[in-house]
Design an enzyme around this catalytic site. Structure first.
Site, PDB file in Angstrom:
ATOM      1  CD  GLN A 123       7.785  -6.009   5.425  1.00  0.00           C
ATOM      2  OE1 GLN A 123       8.873  -6.648   4.935  1.00  0.00           O
ATOM      3  NE2 GLN A 123       6.429  -6.758   5.171  1.00  0.00           N
ATOM      4  CB  SER A 176      -0.337   0.233  -4.414  1.00  0.00           C
ATOM      5  OG  SER A 176      -1.141   0.025  -3.397  1.00  0.00           O
ATOM      6  CB  SER A 191      -4.509   0.882  -0.439  1.00  0.00           C
ATOM      7  OG  SER A 191      -3.608   0.262  -0.986  1.00  0.00           O
ATOM      8  CG  HIS A 219      -3.801  -0.625  11.203  1.00  0.00           C
ATOM      9  ND1 HIS A 219      -4.927  -0.897  11.276  1.00  0.00           N
ATOM     10  CD2 HIS A 219      -3.345  -1.887  10.710  1.00  0.00           C
ATOM     11  CE1 HIS A 219      -5.226  -2.217  11.285  1.00  0.00           C
ATOM     12  NE2 HIS A 219      -4.346  -3.088  10.982  1.00  0.00           N
ATOM     13  CB  SER A 246       3.807  -3.822  10.615  1.00  0.00           C
ATOM     14  OG  SER A 246       3.740  -4.273   9.437  1.00  0.00           O
ATOM     15  CG  HIS A 305     -12.381 -13.361   5.204  1.00  0.00           C
ATOM     16  ND1 HIS A 305     -11.044 -13.417   5.013  1.00  0.00           N
ATOM     17  CD2 HIS A 305     -12.992 -14.078   3.994  1.00  0.00           C
ATOM     18  CE1 HIS A 305     -10.859 -13.975   3.696  1.00  0.00           C
ATOM     19  NE2 HIS A 305     -12.176 -14.296   3.190  1.00  0.00           N
ATOM     20  CD  GLU A 357       3.255  -5.517   6.464  1.00  0.00           C
ATOM     21  OE1 GLU A 357       4.502  -5.495   6.544  1.00  0.00           O
ATOM     22  OE2 GLU A 357       2.653  -4.731   7.212  1.00  0.00           O
ATOM     23  CG  ASP A 361      -2.334  -5.970  10.982  1.00  0.00           C
ATOM     24  OD1 ASP A 361      -2.209  -4.973  10.581  1.00  0.00           O
ATOM     25  OD2 ASP A 361      -2.396  -6.978  10.232  1.00  0.00           O
ATOM     26  CG  ASN A 362      -4.717  -9.666  14.160  1.00  0.00           C
ATOM     27  OD1 ASN A 362      -4.287  -9.147  13.341  1.00  0.00           O
ATOM     28  ND2 ASN A 362      -4.040 -10.655  14.750  1.00  0.00           N
ATOM     29  CE  LYS A 371       1.438  -7.402   9.784  1.00  0.00           C
ATOM     30  NZ  LYS A 371       0.249  -7.705   9.281  1.00  0.00           N
ATOM     31  CB  CYS A 424      -9.135  -3.517  15.041  1.00  0.00           C
ATOM     32  SG  CYS A 424      -8.699  -4.306  13.675  1.00  0.00           S
ATOM     33  CG  ASN A 458       0.872 -12.010   9.133  1.00  0.00           C
ATOM     34  OD1 ASN A 458       0.093 -10.986   9.354  1.00  0.00           O
ATOM     35  ND2 ASN A 458       0.228 -13.200   9.744  1.00  0.00           N
ATOM     36  CG  ASP A 483       0.676  -6.214   2.186  1.00  0.00           C
ATOM     37  OD1 ASP A 483      -0.354  -7.009   2.269  1.00  0.00           O
ATOM     38  OD2 ASP A 483       0.504  -5.203   2.950  1.00  0.00           O
ATOM     39  CG  HIS A 492      -1.750  -1.340   1.512  1.00  0.00           C
ATOM     40  ND1 HIS A 492      -2.693  -1.513   0.669  1.00  0.00           N
ATOM     41  CD2 HIS A 492      -1.571  -2.133   2.197  1.00  0.00           C
ATOM     42  CE1 HIS A 492      -3.256  -2.671   1.041  1.00  0.00           C
ATOM     43  NE2 HIS A 492      -2.547  -3.202   2.063  1.00  0.00           N
TER      44      HIS A 492
END
Ligand code: NAD
Ligand code: 9W1
Length: 486
Positions: A421, A96, A101, A409, A417, A356, A211, A245-246, A241, A250, A236, A150, A73
Site C-alpha cells: 500500500q 474504517s 472491524s 490476520h 499487504s 466467502h 486493498e 492474505d489467503n 499481498k 488463514c 490485492n 479497501d 479497517h
C-alpha cells in the site's frame, strides 16, 4: 451510544468544516489510547516491512504535505500503516471500511497523535457513510489527493458524487438496497448544500490504491466502462499481498478462531475442508498442524490432486457426514453446506466458514428447519439441536470464523499487504500514470518480500553474472516472468 454528540449535519461539514466540528475526529473513547499505543508497539516489531520503509524514506519525505484519506479497517495494524504514511510526510485522515472491524483502542492511539480518525466499533450504516465523508474533508475544506481504499467505498463516493452533480436525477432512482438509500441520502444533502463539491474534489484527486478483490473488481469494471476518474493501483494482486492474505493469514487464524470459540482439543479429530484453493490449503495446514485428520472436497481435479499429494483424503461432503467432527468451507461458492447436510451430521459437529463472507453455509435454512432449537452459548457460538436429538455448533453465524471468533490476520501478514500500500501511494504520487488500473511492478513485490526476509534472518543467495545470463534474468531481479505462479 452517545454518537449524536459532535456529529454535525452534512450540510454544515460541507460549508464550514473547520468550525462546526468541535473536535476533528469521532471515535468511541480517547482514554483507550495508552492501551492502543502499547499494542501498537508490539505490532511494530511484527511489521518490519512498514518500519523499514519508514527508515528508508523518512528523511526524503516523498509524501510531504500530500493529503491522504484512508478507508480501511481501523485496527492496530492499520495504525502502523497510518503512522508510516505520516512519517513519509503525508497529511492523513481515516475512516474504517467496515462497521464492525474498528479496534477502538487503536483508533484512540492514532487520534492521540493528532491524526483525525472517524471510526468506532458498531457504527450504523448512516454513521459509517458520515464517517467516510468526514475523513474526506480537511478543516480548510480541501479533499484528498490520494486515497487508500479497501472495498471501494471511498472510491464509490467520489464517483457517485460527481455523477450526481452531472445528473441530479440519479438521486431519485428508486432502490431496495438499504445501503444505496443511505448513500443517496448523504449525496443529496451534499448536493443541496454545494452542487460543485465533488467536481472540486475530483479535480484534487490524483489516485487510489485498493486493498481487496471486491474493490479491484469495481475498479476494472469502471475502467471497462470508461468511468474511472483516476489512476488506480491494485494492491490485492501483488504476490506478497495475496499469498499472505489467503494462505498464511488463514493458516494462523483458523485454529485460533475455533479454539477461542470451542476450547476443544483438535488432535485426532476428523476435519472436512470444502475447497482446496489458497484459503483451503492454509486451512488444511492450520488443522493438520494440530494433528487433525484432513478430508477435502473439491470440484477441480487439479486442486483435488494437490490435496492427494499433500496426503489428504478427497471425498464428497455426503461421504463424510457420519465421520467429520469439524467442517470448514473455503470455496468462495454458495450453499456448500446445506441445512440438509447439517441435519445428517455426527452429534456435536463444529461447522464454520472461512471463505466467502456469508453464504457458503445455509444458516437461514438451518434457522427455519422444522423443530430446530437454537441456543446461544456466547457471542459467535450457537448450538443447534435437531428434532432427532443430535446437535451441531455453528461458529460466527456462518460468517468468516477468523474475523468473528479471532482477530483477523496477525501483524506480520498485514505488514506485507500494507508495505505494498505504501509503495503504491508513493508510485501514484510520483509517477502520475494515465487513468487505468495497475499492478505494482514485480521489482516492488520482490522488495516487499526482501524487507520481510531480512527481519526473519534469512540470507539470500546472490546470482553470479554467468548464472543470471544462463537463466535469462537480471542479476538484481525481477527473478520470474510476469506469468509465473508462485
Ligand atoms: P480459490 O478459487 O483459489 O479456491 C476456491 C476453491 O474452491 C477452488 O479450488 C474451487 O475449485 C473450489 N470449489 C468451488 N466450489 C466448490 C464446491 N461446491 N465444493 C468444493 N470445492 C469447491 O479461492 P481462494 O483464494 O482460496 O478464496 C476462497 C474464498 O475465501 C474467497 O471467497 C475469498 O474471498 C475468501 N478469503 C477469505 C479470507 C479470510 O480471511 N477469511 C482471506 C482471503 C480470501
Ligand atoms: N485488516 N487490519 C476483524 C477484516 C473484516 C477485522 C475484517 C486486518 C487487520 C481480512 C482484513 C475482530 C481486524 C479486522 C480485526 C478483526 C477483513 C473484513 C485484517 C483480515 C480483512 C470484512 N475483512 N483483515 N488486522 N475485520 O485482519 O486491517 O478482529
Amino acid at each position: 451510544m452517545n454518537n449524536q454528540i459532535n456529529m454535525p449535519e452534512i450540510s454544515e461539514i460541507v460549508t464550514n468544516p473547520g468550525n462546526v466540528r468541535q473536535k476533528d475526529y469521532k471515535i468511541a473513547d480517547l482514554s483507550l489510547s495508552s492501551w492502543g499505543r502499547l499494542e501498537i508497539e508490539i505490532a511494530e516489531k511484527e511489521m518490519p516491512g512498514l518500519m523499514a520503509i519508514r527508515q528508508k524514506y523518512s528523511q526524503d519525505k516523498p509524501l510531504q504535505g500530500v493529503r491522504i484519506m484512508g478507508s480501511l479497517h481501523m485496527t492496530v495494524q492499520t495504525a502502523i500503516l497510518i503512522e508510516t504514511l505520516v512519517a513519509l510526510g503525508a497529511n492523513v485522515r481515516w475512516a474504517s471500511c467496515n462497521i464492525f472491524s474498528t479496534q477502538d483502542h487503536a483508533a484512540a492511539a492514532v487520534v492521540e497523535k493528532n491524526v483525525p480518525v472517524f471510526a468506532w466499533k458498531g457504527e450504523t450504516l448512516e454513521e459509517y457513510w458520515w464517517c467516510t465523508l468526514n475523513a474526506m474533508i480537511w478543516p480548510d475544506g480541501n479533499t484528498p489527493q490520494l486515497i487508500v481504499d479497501d472495498g471501494g467505498d471511498a472510491t464509490l463516493l467520489m464517483h457517485k458524487g460527481l455523477a450526481v452533480e452531472k445528473d441530479p436525477s440519479l438521486l431519485n432512482c428508486p432502490t431496495d438496497n438499504k445501503e444505496l438509500q443511505v448513500v443517496n441520502r448523504l449525496l443529496a444533502k451534499v448536493y443541496h448544500t454545494d452542487s460543485s463539491f465533488w467536481h472540486r474534489a475530483v479535480e484534487q484527486w490524483v489516485g487510489v490504491s485498493e486493498e481487496t478483490t471486491t474493490g479491484v473488481h469495481r475498479l476494472y469494471h469502471m475502467q471497462k466502462d470508461n468511468t474511472l476518474l483516476v489512476p488506480a493501483i491494485n494492491v490485492n494482486d501483488s504476490v506478497t499481498k495475496s499469498k499472505f492474505d489467503n494462505i498464511y493469514g488463514c493458516r494462523h487464524s483458523l485454529v485460533d478462531g475455533i479454539c477461542r470459540a470451542m476450547d476443544v482439543m483438535l488432535a485426532g479429530k476428523n476435519a472436512m475442508i470444502c475447497g482446496f484453493g489458497d484459503v483451503g490449503k492454509g486451512s488444511a495446514e492450520s488443522l493438520s498442524g494440530q494433528k487433525c485428520k484432513i478430508f477435502v472436497s473439491e470440484i477441480d481435479p487439479i486442486c483435488a490432486l494437490q490435496a492427494c499429494m499433500a496426503g489428504y483424503n478427497v471425498c464428497t461432503i455426503e461421504d463424510i457426514l457420519k465421520t467429520a467432527d469439524i467442517y470448514v468451507t473455503a470455496t468462495g461458492n454458495k450453499d456448500v453446506i446445506t441445512a440438509a447436510h447439517m441435519s445428517k451430521m455426527k452429534d456435536q459437529a463444529i461447522v464454520c466458514n472461512i471463505g466467502h463472507f456469508d453464504n457458503e453455509i445455509q444458516v437461514d435454512a438451518l434457522n427455519d428447519w422444522p423443530g430446530i432449537k437454537k441456543i446461544n452459548i456466547k457471542p459467535q457460538v450457537d448450538k443447534y439441536i435437531f428434532p432427532d436429538g443430535h446437535c451441531i455448533y455453528m461458529l460466527a453465524e456462518g460468517r468468516l470464523v477468523n474475523l468473528g471468533c479471532a482477530t483477523g490476520h496477525p501483524s506480520f501478514v498485514m505488514s506485507n499487504s500494507f508495505s505494498n500500500q505504501v509503495l503504491a501511494q508513493m508510485d501514484l504520487w510520483k509517477n502520475r500514470r494515465e487513468i487505468g488500473v495497475y499492478v505494482l511492478p514485480k521489482e516492488l513485490d520482490e522488495e516487499v518480500a526482501q524487507l520481510h526476509i531480512d527481519k526473519l534472518g534469512a540470507k539470500l543467495t546472490k546470482l553470479r553474472p554467468d548464472q543470471a545470463s544462463y537463466i535469462g534474468v537480471p542479476i538484481n531481479g525481477p527473478f520470474k516472468p510476469a506469468h509465473y505462479r508462485y
